[in-house]
Design a protein around this motif. Structure first.
Motif, PDB file in Angstrom:
ATOM      1  N   ASN A 195       0.827  -1.208   0.000  1.00 52.71           N
ATOM      2  CA  ASN A 195       0.000   0.000   0.000  1.00 52.71           C
ATOM      3  C   ASN A 195       0.861   1.258   0.000  1.00 52.71           C
ATOM      4  N   ALA A 196       1.910   1.281   0.829  1.00 54.14           N
ATOM      5  CA  ALA A 196       2.803   2.438   0.880  1.00 54.14           C
ATOM      6  C   ALA A 196       3.497   2.632  -0.469  1.00 54.14           C
ATOM      7  N   HIS A 197       3.930   1.525  -1.069  1.00 59.30           N
ATOM      8  CA  HIS A 197       4.601   1.599  -2.370  1.00 59.30           C
ATOM      9  C   HIS A 197       3.611   2.065  -3.449  1.00 59.30           C
ATOM     10  N   LEU A 198       2.388   1.567  -3.393  1.00 59.42           N
ATOM     11  CA  LEU A 198       1.364   1.980  -4.353  1.00 59.42           C
ATOM     12  C   LEU A 198       1.105   3.478  -4.246  1.00 59.42           C
ATOM     13  N   GLN A 199       0.980   3.990  -3.023  1.00 64.29           N
ATOM     14  CA  GLN A 199       0.743   5.425  -2.840  1.00 64.29           C
ATOM     15  C   GLN A 199       1.892   6.235  -3.430  1.00 64.29           C
ATOM     16  N   LYS A 200       3.114   5.797  -3.214  1.00 65.20           N
ATOM     17  CA  LYS A 200       4.278   6.494  -3.761  1.00 65.20           C
ATOM     18  C   LYS A 200       4.266   6.456  -5.292  1.00 65.20           C
ATOM     19  N   PHE A 201       3.963   5.280  -5.864  1.00 57.48           N
ATOM     20  CA  PHE A 201       3.904   5.133  -7.325  1.00 57.48           C
ATOM     21  C   PHE A 201       2.820   6.031  -7.919  1.00 57.48           C
ATOM     22  N   LEU A 202       1.630   6.044  -7.296  1.00 59.04           N
ATOM     23  CA  LEU A 202       0.534   6.870  -7.801  1.00 59.04           C
ATOM     24  C   LEU A 202       0.849   8.354  -7.657  1.00 59.04           C
ATOM     25  N   ALA A 203       1.450   8.738  -6.545  1.00 60.10           N
ATOM     26  CA  ALA A 203       1.819  10.149  -6.347  1.00 60.10           C
ATOM     27  C   ALA A 203       2.783  10.609  -7.437  1.00 60.10           C
ATOM     28  N   LYS A 204       3.748   9.769  -7.757  1.00 58.86           N
ATOM     29  CA  LYS A 204       4.711  10.104  -8.818  1.00 58.86           C
ATOM     30  C   LYS A 204       4.015  10.142 -10.187  1.00 58.86           C
ATOM     31  N   SER A 205       3.133   9.192 -10.448  1.00 57.80           N
ATOM     32  CA  SER A 205       2.437   9.118 -11.733  1.00 57.80           C
ATOM     33  C   SER A 205       1.538  10.331 -11.979  1.00 57.80           C
ATOM     34  N   PHE A 206       0.904  10.821 -10.915  1.00 59.70           N
ATOM     35  CA  PHE A 206      -0.037  11.929 -11.038  1.00 59.70           C
ATOM     36  C   PHE A 206       0.578  13.274 -10.643  1.00 59.70           C
ATOM     37  N   LYS A 207       1.857  13.265 -10.265  1.00 56.00           N
ATOM     38  CA  LYS A 207       2.579  14.466  -9.830  1.00 56.00           C
ATOM     39  C   LYS A 207       1.856  15.190  -8.696  1.00 56.00           C
ATOM     40  N   VAL A 208       1.559  14.436  -7.639  1.00 56.36           N
ATOM     41  CA  VAL A 208       0.965  14.996  -6.426  1.00 56.36           C
ATOM     42  C   VAL A 208       1.774  14.495  -5.231  1.00 56.36           C
ATOM     43  N   ALA A 209       1.551  15.110  -4.074  1.00 55.10           N
ATOM     44  CA  ALA A 209       2.185  14.639  -2.848  1.00 55.10           C
ATOM     45  C   ALA A 209       1.545  13.313  -2.429  1.00 55.10           C
ATOM     46  N   LYS A 210       2.293  12.496  -1.701  1.00 55.27           N
ATOM     47  CA  LYS A 210       1.742  11.229  -1.217  1.00 55.27           C
ATOM     48  C   LYS A 210       0.505  11.459  -0.353  1.00 55.27           C
ATOM     49  N   SER A 211       0.443  12.609   0.302  1.00 53.36           N
ATOM     50  CA  SER A 211      -0.706  12.920   1.161  1.00 53.36           C
ATOM     51  C   SER A 211      -1.973  13.205   0.357  1.00 53.36           C
ATOM     52  N   ALA A 212      -1.855  13.339  -0.972  1.00 54.69           N
ATOM     53  CA  ALA A 212      -3.021  13.569  -1.838  1.00 54.69           C
ATOM     54  C   ALA A 212      -3.553  12.271  -2.440  1.00 54.69           C
ATOM     55  N   VAL A 213      -2.972  11.134  -2.044  1.00 55.65           N
ATOM     56  CA  VAL A 213      -3.388   9.820  -2.533  1.00 55.65           C
ATOM     57  C   VAL A 213      -4.014   9.053  -1.363  1.00 55.65           C
ATOM     58  N   PHE A 214      -5.301   8.723  -1.502  1.00 49.42           N
ATOM     59  CA  PHE A 214      -6.031   8.041  -0.432  1.00 49.42           C
ATOM     60  C   PHE A 214      -6.555   6.691  -0.921  1.00 49.42           C
ATOM     61  N   ILE A 215      -6.237   5.624  -0.191  1.00 46.06           N
ATOM     62  CA  ILE A 215      -6.838   4.320  -0.465  1.00 46.06           C
ATOM     63  C   ILE A 215      -8.147   4.286   0.310  1.00 46.06           C
ATOM     64  N   GLU A 216      -9.263   4.439  -0.405  1.00 44.31           N
ATOM     65  CA  GLU A 216     -10.576   4.523   0.234  1.00 44.31           C
ATOM     66  C   GLU A 216     -11.148   3.151   0.581  1.00 44.31           C
ATOM     67  N   LYS A 217     -10.902   2.171  -0.270  1.00 47.41           N
ATOM     68  CA  LYS A 217     -11.390   0.808  -0.040  1.00 47.41           C
ATOM     69  C   LYS A 217     -10.309  -0.171  -0.461  1.00 47.41           C
ATOM     70  N   GLY A 218     -10.257  -1.320   0.207  1.00 43.13           N
ATOM     71  CA  GLY A 218      -9.363  -2.385  -0.222  1.00 43.13           C
ATOM     72  C   GLY A 218      -7.990  -2.369   0.398  1.00 43.13           C
ATOM     73  N   GLU A 219      -7.857  -1.806   1.595  1.00 38.51           N
ATOM     74  CA  GLU A 219      -6.547  -1.761   2.265  1.00 38.51           C
ATOM     75  C   GLU A 219      -5.871  -3.130   2.321  1.00 38.51           C
ATOM     76  N   LEU A 220      -6.660  -4.185   2.519  1.00 37.83           N
ATOM     77  CA  LEU A 220      -6.079  -5.515   2.727  1.00 37.83           C
ATOM     78  C   LEU A 220      -6.222  -6.443   1.524  1.00 37.83           C
ATOM     79  N   GLY A 221      -6.718  -5.939   0.395  1.00 35.25           N
ATOM     80  CA  GLY A 221      -6.922  -6.805  -0.763  1.00 35.25           C
ATOM     81  C   GLY A 221      -6.290  -6.248  -2.022  1.00 35.25           C
ATOM     82  N   ARG A 222      -6.462  -6.983  -3.105  1.00 33.15           N
ATOM     83  CA  ARG A 222      -5.927  -6.548  -4.398  1.00 33.15           C
ATOM     84  C   ARG A 222      -6.829  -5.540  -5.099  1.00 33.15           C
ATOM     85  N   HIS A 223      -8.113  -5.571  -4.781  1.00 33.45           N
ATOM     86  CA  HIS A 223      -9.080  -4.660  -5.400  1.00 33.45           C
ATOM     87  C   HIS A 223      -9.164  -3.408  -4.545  1.00 33.45           C
ATOM     88  N   LYS A 224      -8.842  -2.255  -5.130  1.00 32.54           N
ATOM     89  CA  LYS A 224      -8.777  -1.019  -4.357  1.00 32.54           C
ATOM     90  C   LYS A 224      -9.544   0.104  -5.048  1.00 32.54           C
TER      91      LYS A 224
END
Length: 102
Positions: free
Chosen positions: A48-77
């Protein structure tokens, strides 16, 4: 429901995550979700931490602007990106093609 939805300046994504991949990458559509490959293992929240970092870089936003709303423990998010400054090509293509809900 589509893989990408937009509310104002924010983007919401339905993702299918493939952990322990050989590289971080946007793979393509996986049913009604976008498949994302990440190198981190699904252990102790590392994926999850790595995904947030990857998405933040992909969308050019801070990691704090990326929220996992559903699926913290699964593959579907469900992920919210607040006010992205750029869009990865696959997401931009889905928005242009109209495979999006507002």
């Amino acid at each position: 429901m589509s893989a990408v939805s937009q509310t104002g300046a924010d983007i919401r994504l339905r993702l299918y995550i493939q952990p322990k991949a050989s590289r971080d990458d946007w793979v393509g559509l996986h049913g009604d979700e976008i498949k994302v490959a990440i190198t981190a293992p699904p252990v102790d929240g590392k994926a999850n931490a790595h995904l947030q970092k990857f998405l933040a870089k992909s969308f050019k936003v801070a990691k704090s602007a990326v929220f996992i709303e559903k699926g913290e423990l699964g593959r579907h998010k469900m992920v919210l990106i607040q006010a992205p400054l750029q869009l990865p090509p696959l997401v931009a293509q889905l928005l242009i093609s109209g495979d999006v809900t507002s």
